[in-house]
Design a protein around this motif. Structure first.
Motif, PDB file in Angstrom:
ATOM      1  N   TYR A 138       5.644  -9.767  70.375  1.00 44.29           N
ATOM      2  CA  TYR A 138       5.534 -11.690  69.569  1.00 44.29           C
ATOM      3  C   TYR A 138       6.579 -11.631  68.444  1.00 44.29           C
ATOM      4  CZ  TYR A 138       3.633 -15.083  66.911  1.00 44.29           C
ATOM      5  OH  TYR A 138       3.551 -16.440  65.874  1.00 44.29           O
TER       6      TYR A 138
ATOM      7  N   ALA B 187       7.627 -13.252  65.852  1.00 43.93           N
ATOM      8  CA  ALA B 187       6.839 -14.353  65.011  1.00 43.93           C
ATOM      9  C   ALA B 187       8.385 -15.464  63.761  1.00 43.93           C
ATOM     10  CB  ALA B 187       5.612 -14.664  63.939  1.00 43.93           C
TER      11      ALA B 187
ATOM     12  N   ARG C 136       5.938 -16.382  59.310  1.00 44.20           N
ATOM     13  CA  ARG C 136       4.641 -17.054  59.363  1.00 44.20           C
ATOM     14  C   ARG C 136       3.360 -16.055  58.640  1.00 44.20           C
ATOM     15  NH1 ARG C 136       2.554 -20.068  62.959  1.00 44.20           N
ATOM     16  NH2 ARG C 136       0.483 -19.668  64.617  1.00 44.20           N
ATOM     17  N   TYR C 137       3.853 -14.625  58.507  1.00 47.89           N
ATOM     18  CA  TYR C 137       2.854 -13.598  57.212  1.00 47.89           C
ATOM     19  C   TYR C 137       3.623 -13.216  56.271  1.00 47.89           C
ATOM     20  CZ  TYR C 137       1.570 -13.667  62.437  1.00 47.89           C
ATOM     21  OH  TYR C 137       1.555 -14.246  63.839  1.00 47.89           O
TER      22      TYR C 137
ATOM     23  N   GLY D 179       5.336  -8.682  64.509  1.00 46.58           N
ATOM     24  CA  GLY D 179       4.658  -9.745  65.339  1.00 46.58           C
ATOM     25  C   GLY D 179       3.585  -7.705  65.558  1.00 46.58           C
TER      26      GLY D 179
ATOM     27  N   ASP E 251      -2.469 -12.909  66.178  1.00 51.19           N
ATOM     28  CA  ASP E 251      -2.054 -13.861  65.312  1.00 51.19           C
ATOM     29  C   ASP E 251      -3.447 -14.221  64.907  1.00 51.19           C
ATOM     30  OD1 ASP E 251       0.160 -15.719  64.448  1.00 51.19           O
ATOM     31  OD2 ASP E 251      -1.307 -16.698  65.368  1.00 51.19           O
TER      32      ASP E 251
ATOM     33  N   ARG F 276      -3.759 -14.321  60.242  1.00 50.31           N
ATOM     34  CA  ARG F 276      -3.904 -15.364  59.734  1.00 50.31           C
ATOM     35  C   ARG F 276      -5.165 -15.419  59.087  1.00 50.31           C
ATOM     36  NH1 ARG F 276      -3.078 -19.751  61.999  1.00 50.31           N
ATOM     37  NH2 ARG F 276      -3.312 -19.019  64.482  1.00 50.31           N
TER      38      ARG F 276
ATOM     39  N   CYS G 203      10.389 -18.207  67.091  1.00 51.57           N
ATOM     40  CA  CYS G 203      10.204 -17.422  67.433  1.00 51.57           C
ATOM     41  C   CYS G 203      10.115 -17.200  68.815  1.00 51.57           C
ATOM     42  CB  CYS G 203       8.759 -18.143  67.348  1.00 51.57           C
ATOM     43  SG  CYS G 203       8.614 -19.517  67.999  1.00 51.57           S
TER      44      CYS G 203
ATOM     45  N   ASP H  37       5.231 -21.604  66.454  1.00 53.55           N
ATOM     46  CA  ASP H  37       4.603 -20.910  67.254  1.00 53.55           C
ATOM     47  C   ASP H  37       3.389 -20.985  67.572  1.00 53.55           C
ATOM     48  OD1 ASP H  37       5.567 -18.282  65.034  1.00 53.55           O
ATOM     49  OD2 ASP H  37       6.009 -20.117  64.354  1.00 53.55           O
ATOM     50  N   GLU H  38       2.630 -21.973  68.316  1.00 47.11           N
ATOM     51  CA  GLU H  38       1.695 -22.478  68.158  1.00 47.11           C
ATOM     52  C   GLU H  38       1.643 -23.167  69.492  1.00 47.11           C
ATOM     53  OE1 GLU H  38       1.884 -23.028  65.117  1.00 47.11           O
ATOM     54  OE2 GLU H  38       0.004 -22.366  64.414  1.00 47.11           O
TER      55      GLU H  38
END
Length: 454
Positions: free
Chosen positions: A195, A197, A201-202, A218, A231, A235, A411, A437-438
């Protein structure tokens, strides 16, 4: 009970730990034993035995006292060797950094997952400075793809060791970075999930860069569910909020330009079979041209690659000094191409990038995009090591499909979808527009079993 804890999914192992069927200390010791007895010594650049033991003991104590930090507590994780680990020098796959100062703190994401209770097992090998999609490293050795049964084949890069440790069943999850495909490529070539991202995102603090406009993070895992769990942990969430969405009515776009050009017949067959299965389950499939793909290739031909320009800016002094002689000559050759990109050309690339991102978002909207992660299966290592022209041509083809998503800030999740030539794995890349992403992970959760043919 099997001691192959590294071959379990994160979810399977978590269930055993949380129900006290196994102790985190037992898990960690078994995983380290498995790593130390693994024949390919080029997979890890360091095993963090002392740290892992202490973290496992702390996790074990929490479990016995009823203070579990959640679903990731006690789960072993491996880190690509460009994440800072406190007290250790980060090599980024290069010997020129090996004598540098030790990290004074963990990378932010390392610290975050430690707070979630994860156990840092070791640092995995990689392409030097993360600048290759093949995973070949002349300094620390090239990890062999564990799925190969004929000749040693590439693991994919640049997160080469990360892909191998999961595919070989040594560790349930490894963390990688992805600038042009470096999570999704090794995932595809080794037959696991990867994955990537959306950019940002991070946090990237404590992660050695390649191209800051493109670098993203990822996990490489056994399942999409595992990626969702990691993930959430990255977060700071105690539990994931992402759930599977119905496949019926899922809108999937398959581009009919660039991504299938020159693809191996076995790769196309495996991919199209998965598409047929998705359609049979109610997914809505449409095929049309995405003009931005051709425009990205034309932009690179005119101005050079964005990643190369930014990599040259990062390594300019190193390339003009004595350290260049100690670097992989192929990495040096590729980075030096960035010298040709002037400031005005670099700014032109950035302007064009924003326009192309907006164009594609208007064209695709909330639909998902699917195509083979890599247009070929993992090729043999030896010819690539012996022939620079073959190396560069294969590297370009290996990166072609995935780098489109990095340039457009998508993503993406690579999911195994069968095999091609030499019975080697093929990856199905499902992507979404930036910051979706979600939605992507939710779709991938429901699509995974169908794509795998399960």
């Amino acid at each position: 009970m099997s001691k192959s804890f590294g071959a379990m999914s994160v979810a399977q192992l978590s269930s055993l730990i949380q129900t006290a069927a196994v102790d985190p200390i037992e898990v960690t010791e078994a995983v380290i034993d498995g790593i130390e007895s693994y024949a390919d010594r080029s997979v890890f650049t360091a095993i963090l035995k002392d740290r892992a033991t202490e973290e496992a003991k702390a996790s074990s104590k929490r479990m016995k006292e009823g203070r579990s930090r959640g679903m990731l507590d006690g789960i072993p994780i491996a880190w690509k060797d460009l994440f800072d680990i406190k007290g250790r020098t980060t090599t980024a796959g290069s010997t020129v950094l090996a004598s540098g100062p030790v990290a004074q703190a963990d990378a932010t994401v390392v610290a975050t997952l430690e707070q979630a209770g994860m156990v840092s097992i070791g640092c995995t090998n990689m392409s030097e400075f993360a600048f290759s999609g093949l995973g070949i490293n002349p300094h620390y050795g090239t990890p062999h793809n564990p799925r190969s049964s004929d000749v040693p084949r590439i693991p994919g890069g640049s997160s080469s060791g990360a892909g191998v440790v999961v595919a070989a069943g040594l560790v349930p999850v490894a963390m990688g970075t992805d600038t042009g495909g470096s999570v999704r490529i090794p995932a595809a070539l080794n037959g696991i999930v990867g994955y990537k991202a959306t950019w940002g995102r991070y946090p990237m603090t404590g992660v050695y860069p390649l191209a800051k406009s493109l670098d993203s993070l990822g996990p490489l895992t056994r399942t999409v569910q595992d990626a969702v769990w990691i993930d959430a942990g990255m977060r700071g969430a105690a539990v994931p909020s992402i759930v599977a969405r119905p496949l019926k009515g899922l809108d999937i776009v398959i581009p009919d330009n660039v991504v299938l050009d020159g693809a191996e017949a076995g790769v196309v067959a495996a991919f199209e079979t998965a598409v047929d299965w998705l359609a049979a389950e109610g997914a809505s499939i449409s095929r049309f041209r995405i003009p931005a793909f051709d425009e990205i290739l034309a932009l690179m031909a005119t101005y050079g690659a964005l990643v190369t320009a930014e990599a040259f800016a990062l390594h300019r002094e190193r390339l003009s000094g004595p350290q260049a002689a100690d670097m992989d000559h192929r990495v040096v050759m590729r980075i030096k191409l960035g010298e040709k990109t002037s400031l005005s050309n670099y700014l032109a690339i950035l302007d064009a990038r924003e326009k192309l991102i907006a164009d594609v978002e208007r064209l695709v909207g909330d639909s998902f995009v699917a195509f083979p992660t890599v247009a070929h299966v993992a090729p043999p290592i030896a010819p690539l090591e012996a022939n620079d022209d073959l190396f560069f041509a294969t590297n370009g083809k290996t990166l072609r499909n995935t780098m489109l998503g990095n340039f457009l800030d998508w993503c993406g999740v690579s999911i195994p979808c069968g095999t091609g030539d030499a019975d080697m794995p093929v990856g199905f890349l499902l992507s979404a527009m930036r910051k979706r992403d979600e939605a992507l992970l939710s779709a991938a959760l429901s699509a995974e079993a169908v794509i795998r043919g399960e």
